[in-house]
Design a protein around this motif. Structure first.
Motif, PDB file in Angstrom:
ATOM      1  N   TYR A   1      28.522  39.116  39.215  1.00 37.25           N
ATOM      2  CA  TYR A   1      28.438  40.581  39.122  1.00 37.25           C
ATOM      3  C   TYR A   1      27.017  41.104  39.377  1.00 37.25           C
TER       4      TYR A   1
ATOM      5  N   LYS B   1      35.698  38.993  42.576  1.00 37.50           N
ATOM      6  CA  LYS B   1      34.902  40.208  42.329  1.00 37.50           C
ATOM      7  C   LYS B   1      33.557  39.831  41.712  1.00 37.50           C
TER       8      LYS B   1
ATOM      9  N   ASP C   1      41.390  35.280  43.151  1.00 39.62           N
ATOM     10  CA  ASP C   1      41.830  36.612  42.732  1.00 39.62           C
ATOM     11  C   ASP C   1      41.024  37.606  43.558  1.00 39.62           C
TER      12      ASP C   1
ATOM     13  N   GLY D   1      37.769  35.791  31.861  1.00 40.27           N
ATOM     14  CA  GLY D   1      37.054  36.395  30.737  1.00 40.27           C
ATOM     15  C   GLY D   1      36.249  35.438  29.878  1.00 40.27           C
TER      16      GLY D   1
ATOM     17  N   TYR E   1      25.417  47.848  31.087  1.00 38.98           N
ATOM     18  CA  TYR E   1      25.983  47.250  29.868  1.00 38.98           C
ATOM     19  C   TYR E   1      24.929  46.803  28.862  1.00 38.98           C
TER      20      TYR E   1
ATOM     21  N   GLU F   1      42.036  32.829  35.652  1.00 41.10           N
ATOM     22  CA  GLU F   1      41.253  33.490  36.712  1.00 41.10           C
ATOM     23  C   GLU F   1      39.793  33.686  36.315  1.00 41.10           C
TER      24      GLU F   1
ATOM     25  N   GLY G   1      35.882  34.169  36.643  1.00 41.13           N
ATOM     26  CA  GLY G   1      34.902  34.590  37.641  1.00 41.13           C
ATOM     27  C   GLY G   1      33.523  34.196  37.148  1.00 41.13           C
ATOM     28  N   ARG G   2      33.088  34.913  36.101  1.00 38.90           N
ATOM     29  CA  ARG G   2      31.756  34.695  35.544  1.00 38.90           C
ATOM     30  C   ARG G   2      31.503  33.221  35.202  1.00 38.90           C
TER      31      ARG G   2
ATOM     32  N   ARG H   1      23.331  45.446  35.838  1.00 39.24           N
ATOM     33  CA  ARG H   1      23.999  45.092  34.578  1.00 39.24           C
ATOM     34  C   ARG H   1      23.221  45.470  33.323  1.00 39.24           C
TER      35      ARG H   1
ATOM     36  N   SER I   1      36.284  40.636  29.511  1.00 38.43           N
ATOM     37  CA  SER I   1      35.318  39.749  30.131  1.00 38.43           C
ATOM     38  C   SER I   1      34.229  39.406  29.124  1.00 38.43           C
TER      39      SER I   1
HETATM   40  N1  LLP Z   1      41.059  38.648  36.363  1.00 36.02           N
HETATM   41  C1  LLP Z   1      41.081  39.988  36.366  1.00 36.02           C
HETATM   42  C2  LLP Z   1      42.334  40.679  36.601  1.00 36.02           C
HETATM   43  C3  LLP Z   1      39.899  40.723  36.157  1.00 36.02           C
HETATM   44  O1  LLP Z   1      39.946  42.042  36.152  1.00 36.02           O
HETATM   45  C4  LLP Z   1      38.684  40.025  35.960  1.00 36.02           C
HETATM   46  C5  LLP Z   1      37.422  40.761  35.758  1.00 36.02           C
HETATM   47  C6  LLP Z   1      38.699  38.627  35.991  1.00 36.02           C
HETATM   48  C7  LLP Z   1      39.903  37.971  36.189  1.00 36.02           C
HETATM   49  C8  LLP Z   1      37.461  37.798  35.823  1.00 36.02           C
HETATM   50  O2  LLP Z   1      36.807  37.981  34.617  1.00 36.02           O
HETATM   51  P1  LLP Z   1      35.558  37.020  34.258  1.00 36.02           P
HETATM   52  O3  LLP Z   1      36.083  35.618  34.131  1.00 36.02           O
HETATM   53  O4  LLP Z   1      34.585  37.119  35.367  1.00 36.02           O
HETATM   54  O5  LLP Z   1      35.028  37.569  32.986  1.00 36.02           O
HETATM   55  N2  LLP Z   1      31.193  43.958  36.044  1.00 36.02           N
HETATM   56  C9  LLP Z   1      31.383  43.426  34.707  1.00 36.02           C
HETATM   57  C10 LLP Z   1      32.592  42.538  34.618  1.00 36.02           C
HETATM   58  C11 LLP Z   1      33.877  43.219  35.035  1.00 36.02           C
HETATM   59  C12 LLP Z   1      35.039  42.280  34.997  1.00 36.02           C
HETATM   60  C13 LLP Z   1      36.206  42.869  35.682  1.00 36.02           C
HETATM   61  N3  LLP Z   1      37.357  42.026  35.738  1.00 36.02           N
HETATM   62  C14 LLP Z   1      30.112  42.690  34.304  1.00 36.02           C
HETATM   63  O6  LLP Z   1      29.179  42.648  35.075  1.00 36.02           O
HETATM   64  O7  LLP Z   1      30.029  42.189  33.193  1.00 36.02           O
END
Ligand code: LLP
Length: 432
Positions: free
Chosen positions: A391, A67, A86, A249, A335, A291, A293-294, A331, A211
């Motif tokens: 994102y 995502k 994911d 996160g 946010y 998992e 992403g960022r 963003r 996150s």
């Molecule tokens: N796993 C699950 C189930 C999630 O819902 C998410 C993010 C991740 C992993 C990855 O999280 P990361 O490592 O990327 O922090 N649009 C927002 C962020 C939304 C995150 C949603 N879920 C932004 O631009 O900050």
């Protein structure tokens, strides 16, 4: 000098990204343009993989949370890096499959999956469905039965941990819309139900607490609560859950003044906790999944815009308008997220003024930032905004019928389009 690595300034005073002159890129591919430095993407994957391996061995999997950035080519890169992915919609699953990504390494999340999505997941032998609620559990079992298959699942749980992040990106607390609550017994009921059902195979549990997290403590707390839950499941059902997915996160620096997140320390502490709890409770070591992403893509991205005009309202309010905005990066307005920028054609000049970077949408709030330190901007300058890899493209929209920019990958000094720029024809393709 820059918040992201692999950026520099060449003899012409131009910004370079992955060794390539950003002005040459803008001239050839146009703006707005998302540029992704694949060297940084791979380095982040490899760094994380080596940390997990160091502290937990190979009974683990890293899944890229697509995502944060989704297109066919990123799935190819994740496959080469031995990552899982994911996904959170039929669209992401479809993109992964069309890219030839092995479906067994795809995890399917979501708090409101449709029956079509569940069918698609089963038909395409998606590795795990991460079940969010009882209605979904029953539907999945029903659909799997109709198809004569058994779905491998994890249950998404709410460990009740506050990750101290923006309320729109916190997900692990009991008020969250995601998952089963552990504290009120809902999660244990779901485990028992899943074990009774014939067409689902409960393999483990998942949580994701939020996150852009910079503290290790919430990750540890969540891991502890999840291990306690696995112990309780064993006591109450005599079955042991063998997969533990702790979500993503991990915090990323957007500004040079941001603190950095000690990912090594975080993963080390989490792995040690899981190992010591497993040994205390007489459990097998679970297959451990993260998992991110960022963490994988944010710092790999630079967005290039062309400056349209500047407007000085008074000595404190100066707008520099660009040919993009909230449609390619929502963003700041969503946010309040801050970014650093430079004028790519004046990168060796000193930044002497603070400006608001205005988008082109018919909306006063359409800003990419306020108080952004910049060289003096004039029409035609190329503005580069840093750390936009996560994102941004994945949250882009066609508001005001603006076109979604192209995505350019740079690797080893070579540029290749990963996503073509939308055309006017694309905009009306589905209009009847
Ligand atoms: N796993 C699950 C189930 C999630 O819902 C998410 C993010 C991740 C992993 C990855 O999280 P990361 O490592 O990327 O922090 N649009 C927002 C962020 C939304 C995150 C949603 N879920 C932004 O631009 O900050």
């Amino acid at each position: 000098m820059f918040v992201c690595e692999n950026l520099s300034v060449n003899k012409k005073g131009h910004l370079t990204i992955g060794g390539v002159d950003a002005i040459d890129i803008a001239n050839e591919y146009g703006t707005p343009l998302y540029v992704m430095d694949i060297y940084v993407v791979r380095k982040n994957c490899e760094r994380l993989a080596s940390i997990v391996n160091k502290y937990y061995g190979n009974n683990a999997l890293l899944c890229f949370a697509s995502k944060s950035f989704c297109c066919k080519k990123i799935y190819n890169i994740m496959q080469q890096e031995n990552m899982g992915v994911d996904t959170v919609s039929i669209g992401e699953m479809y993109t992964a499959i069309k890219a030839g990504f092995p479906s067994k390494k795809v995890y399917f999340h979501g708090n409101s999956k449709t029956e079509d999505e569940l069918e698609y997941a089963l038909e395409n032998k998606i590795g795990r469905v991460v079940v969010d609620n009882i209605t979904e559990l029953n539907s999945l079992n029903y659909i799997a039965k109709k198809k004569g298959v058994v779905a491998d699942i994890l249950l998404r749980l709410k460990p009740g941990v506050d990750a101290h992040v923006h309320k729109y990106v916190t997900t692990g607390s009991v008020n969250s819309k995601f998952g089963f609550d552990i504290a009120n017994g809902e999660a244990m009921e779901a485990v028992k139900k899943a074990m009774e059902l014939e067409n689902v195979n409960l393999l483990g549990i998942h949580c994701h607490i939020g996150s852009q997290i910079f503290e290790v403590e919430p990750f540890l707390l969540a891991a502890e609560i999840m291990m306690d839950f696995i112990k309780d499941v064993k006591i109450k059902t005599q079955n042991e859950l063998l997969e533990l997915n702790l979500g993503g996160g991990f915090g990323v620096r957007y500004l040079q003044t941001d603190k950095s997140f000690d990912i090594d320390c975080c993963i080390k502490s989490v792995c040690e906790l899981v190992k010591s709890k497993a040994s205390d409770y007489g459990l097998s070591l679970p297959f451990l999944i993260f998992e991110p992403g960022r963490y994988i893509v944010a710092q790999a991205g630079v967005t290039l815009y062309t400056v349209g005009c500047r407007k000085e309202i008074d000595k404190d309010i100066k707008y520099v308008s660009v040919n993009g905005g909230m449609t390619d990066n929502p963003r700041y307005i969503l946010y309040g997220s801050l970014y650093e920028a430079t004028l790519a054609n004046k990168a060796s000049e000193e930044k002497l003024e603070k400006v608001s970077i205005a988008g082109k949408c018919c909306e006063s709030g359409d800003l990419l930032g306020e108080g952004v330190l910049l060289q003096r901007a004039e029409k035609g300058d190329i503005l580069a905004m840093f750390a936009t890899g996560a994102y941004n493209y994945s949250m882009s929209s066609n508001y005001n019928r603006n076109l979604i920019p192209a995505v350019l990958f740079i690797e080893n000094g070579n540029c290749s389009l990963a996503v073509k720029r939308q055309t006017l024809e694309d905009l009306i393709r589905n209009d009847v």
